[in-house]
Design a protein around this motif. Structure first.
Motif, mmCIF file in Angstrom:
data_model
loop_
_atom_site.group_PDB
_atom_site.id
_atom_site.type_symbol
_atom_site.label_atom_id
_atom_site.label_comp_id
_atom_site.label_asym_id
_atom_site.label_seq_id
_atom_site.Cartn_x
_atom_site.Cartn_y
_atom_site.Cartn_z
ATOM 1 N N GLY A 1 0.810 -1.217 0.000
ATOM 2 C CA GLY A 1 0.000 0.000 0.000
ATOM 3 C C GLY A 1 0.841 1.264 0.000
ATOM 4 N N GLN A 2 2.165 1.112 -0.077
ATOM 5 C CA GLN A 2 3.107 2.238 -0.118
ATOM 6 C C GLN A 2 2.903 3.219 1.036
ATOM 7 N N LEU A 3 2.707 2.672 2.218
ATOM 8 C CA LEU A 3 2.542 3.519 3.404
ATOM 9 C C LEU A 3 3.910 3.994 3.904
ATOM 10 N N ASP A 4 3.888 4.922 4.858
ATOM 11 C CA ASP A 4 5.134 5.365 5.468
ATOM 12 C C ASP A 4 5.504 4.424 6.624
ATOM 13 N N VAL B 1 5.360 4.596 9.781
ATOM 14 C CA VAL B 1 4.382 4.448 10.848
ATOM 15 C C VAL B 1 3.256 3.498 10.408
ATOM 16 N N GLY B 2 2.899 3.558 9.148
ATOM 17 C CA GLY B 2 1.907 2.624 8.614
ATOM 18 C C GLY B 2 2.410 1.188 8.660
ATOM 19 N N PHE C 1 2.111 0.139 12.248
ATOM 20 C CA PHE C 1 0.702 -0.085 12.582
ATOM 21 C C PHE C 1 0.242 -1.473 12.137
ATOM 22 N N PHE C 2 0.463 -1.792 10.865
ATOM 23 C CA PHE C 2 -0.006 -3.082 10.355
ATOM 24 C C PHE C 2 0.785 -4.247 10.937
ATOM 25 N N VAL D 1 2.124 -4.436 13.982
ATOM 26 C CA VAL D 1 1.673 -4.693 15.351
ATOM 27 C C VAL D 1 0.258 -5.274 15.345
ATOM 28 N N ILE E 1 5.764 -6.359 21.552
ATOM 29 C CA ILE E 1 5.459 -5.258 20.640
ATOM 30 C C ILE E 1 6.723 -4.813 19.909
ATOM 31 N N LEU E 2 7.851 -4.802 20.644
ATOM 32 C CA LEU E 2 9.118 -4.408 20.012
ATOM 33 C C LEU E 2 9.526 -5.375 18.911
ATOM 34 N N LEU F 1 -7.170 -11.259 9.387
ATOM 35 C CA LEU F 1 -8.476 -10.761 8.946
ATOM 36 C C LEU F 1 -8.584 -9.255 9.174
ATOM 37 N N VAL G 1 -9.071 -6.448 6.284
ATOM 38 C CA VAL G 1 -10.266 -5.598 6.284
ATOM 39 C C VAL G 1 -9.865 -4.121 6.325
ATOM 40 N N ILE G 2 -8.903 -3.783 7.183
ATOM 41 C CA ILE G 2 -8.509 -2.374 7.316
ATOM 42 C C ILE G 2 -7.790 -1.884 6.072
ATOM 43 N N ASN H 1 -8.439 -2.834 3.231
ATOM 44 C CA ASN H 1 -9.430 -2.914 2.157
ATOM 45 C C ASN H 1 -9.099 -3.928 1.073
ATOM 46 N N VAL I 1 -13.673 2.180 8.587
ATOM 47 C CA VAL I 1 -13.802 0.841 8.001
ATOM 48 C C VAL I 1 -15.269 0.545 7.680
ATOM 49 N N PRO J 1 -9.116 4.426 5.737
ATOM 50 C CA PRO J 1 -8.933 4.953 7.091
ATOM 51 C C PRO J 1 -8.043 6.192 7.081
ATOM 52 N N LEU K 1 -4.431 5.952 7.737
ATOM 53 C CA LEU K 1 -3.532 5.328 6.774
ATOM 54 C C LEU K 1 -3.287 6.193 5.555
ATOM 55 N N GLN L 1 -1.799 8.802 3.065
ATOM 56 C CA GLN L 1 -0.448 9.292 2.848
ATOM 57 C C GLN L 1 -0.338 10.769 3.221
ATOM 58 N N LEU M 1 -1.039 8.729 12.916
ATOM 59 C CA LEU M 1 -0.435 7.890 13.950
ATOM 60 C C LEU M 1 0.855 8.515 14.469
#
Lengths: 193, 193, 193
Positions: A28-31, A33-34, A37-38, A40, A68-69, A134, A138-139, A141, B138, B144, B147, B149, B154
């Motif tokens: 999804g080419q997130l940064d 932090v994204g 997020f995914f 964790v 978490i680390l 799941l 879902v998040i 998409n 969602v 979201p 998420l 860009q 977050l």
């Protein structure tokens, strides 16, 4: 020593699930932090749902925050190396299969140890293995991996749980059943990819 | 008096989050019940997840049901006035930033007061601030907000949590740390919009 | 005998909700495991959320695992008969209305019996009735039924809860209020279809 093995498996499971979450972020080419997020969310989602449903007093990662680390580390590694992969989707599928093959026995083990019967053991195995992925799908998409045609996803989890139950019913050692559970899950899942 | 301020902040936080939920309903041209649904979901979602994860015996809005009425009031106000806004999306972003800047310190405060370490404090701040908006987005089938860009969503929550932890580590008063947390969160979030 | 009726209603409710989940799987042309997944999720989702939020020690299907089998049975029946239906969407709507008309009184009954006030009674009714279907729709990537324009979905649940509260306020027998709740819910929902 058994406790050590269990703990190592916990970290490994979180790490591999986190890799799949980070790979979805990468697609999804997130940064960064994204990615975290995914990573964790996927890493702890399934077992968190299991802990909530089956009434554990303390969620596992609240009791051991360093898990978490491990997920964050996976996110950072994928962030800097994902572009080197030929097919991120391919890698995602394989890591996800591996995570599945660890999570089903973990869920099954939990429920058998707590004295539950076959139905709840199966539910615990399937939920632990699938809820994190799941939520990830879902998040972000995407069509949930577990609903894709021809992918034996839930079937693999289900088959693994049955294998563990069968070993138990035959009076074989509990550990053998868990190993069989992981192998059956992985074989069914990988075979369908 | 501190308890009064806390209570006022609870109602304000619920109200502002509810405004963002109702604005999403407005963009989707739902009826009044849809407005109320999204207002209540967004208003109480994040803290409900936090209460579930960190083992509070009673969910906060079950203990104080009138908070639900605050969310319903926000829904009704938006239902009758949203058409007056020039850009509902713009208003949504600003209210959401405001809600974020209240929710991160609220989550952080909860976790520090409960004696958790830095990792769980950060998780509590981020989850309290983001889970409600995440469910809102969602369910309404939007990408979201957290998420998107270039939106430091977050990152803002994370930065705010770090600010509070830094104040704590320096031995400064707890209240100052929470105010710094809110300001850093808001500055990062608003600056990226 | 009252307990027997309650138990029968539990199985019936799970079964009917499961039918709607399986029909969604059928519309998505999933395999049998997909049918079971959606049937179980929809069947137990709403009440599971309610149990989590209102602090029941043991989730209802963990206490009575055979309810899961009722959902699986519904999935298998739909899997082999759905192609006989003229309109699966039509059937879905009707079964969903029926499930709604059972779930709202169930949620309301739970909250009134636990001594909660009007706000929480309404929330319990609406959440029990809608959370399962909401998860079903979000995961299958459809517009949630409860948000569709012109479908009085949440309104029906809300009206049913109010009917039960009105009967209670008038001092009429609790059972009459629950029956009125179910009838009002069904009438509003079916009337809008």
């Amino acid at each position: 020593m058994l406790a050590d093995a269990q703990l190592l498996l916990d970290y490994a499971s979180v790490f591999v699930f986190a890799l799949t979450g980070a790979l979805v972020a990468s697609r999804g080419q997130l940064d960064i932090v994204g990615f975290i997020f995914f990573a964790v969310l996927t890493a702890v989602g399934g077992r968190t749902v299991r802990d909530l449903l089956f009434g554990r007093d303390v969620i596992f990662w609240v009791a051991r925050p360093s898990l978490i680390l491990a997920a964050v580390a996976a996110a950072i590694i994928v962030f800097f190396t994902a572009h080197l992969l030929e097919s991120r989707y391919r890698a995602l599928l394989w890591f996800d299969a591996l995570a599945l093959a660890v999570a089903v026995p973990a869920g099954v083990d939990f429920a058998i140890s707590a004295g539950y019967g076959a139905i709840i053991v199966t539910m615990a195995g399937v939920i632990t293995a699938s809820a994190g992925g799941l939520m990830r799908d879902v998040i972000s998409n995407e069509v949930p991996l577990l609903l894709k045609q021809g992918e034996l996803y839930l079937t693999a989890a289900f088959g693994g749980a049955l294998a563990a139950l069968a070993f138990d019913a035959c009076g074989l050692p509990h550990g053998w059943g868990l190993i069989a559970c992981g192998l059956v899950t992985f074989a069914l899942r990988a075979g369908s990819m």
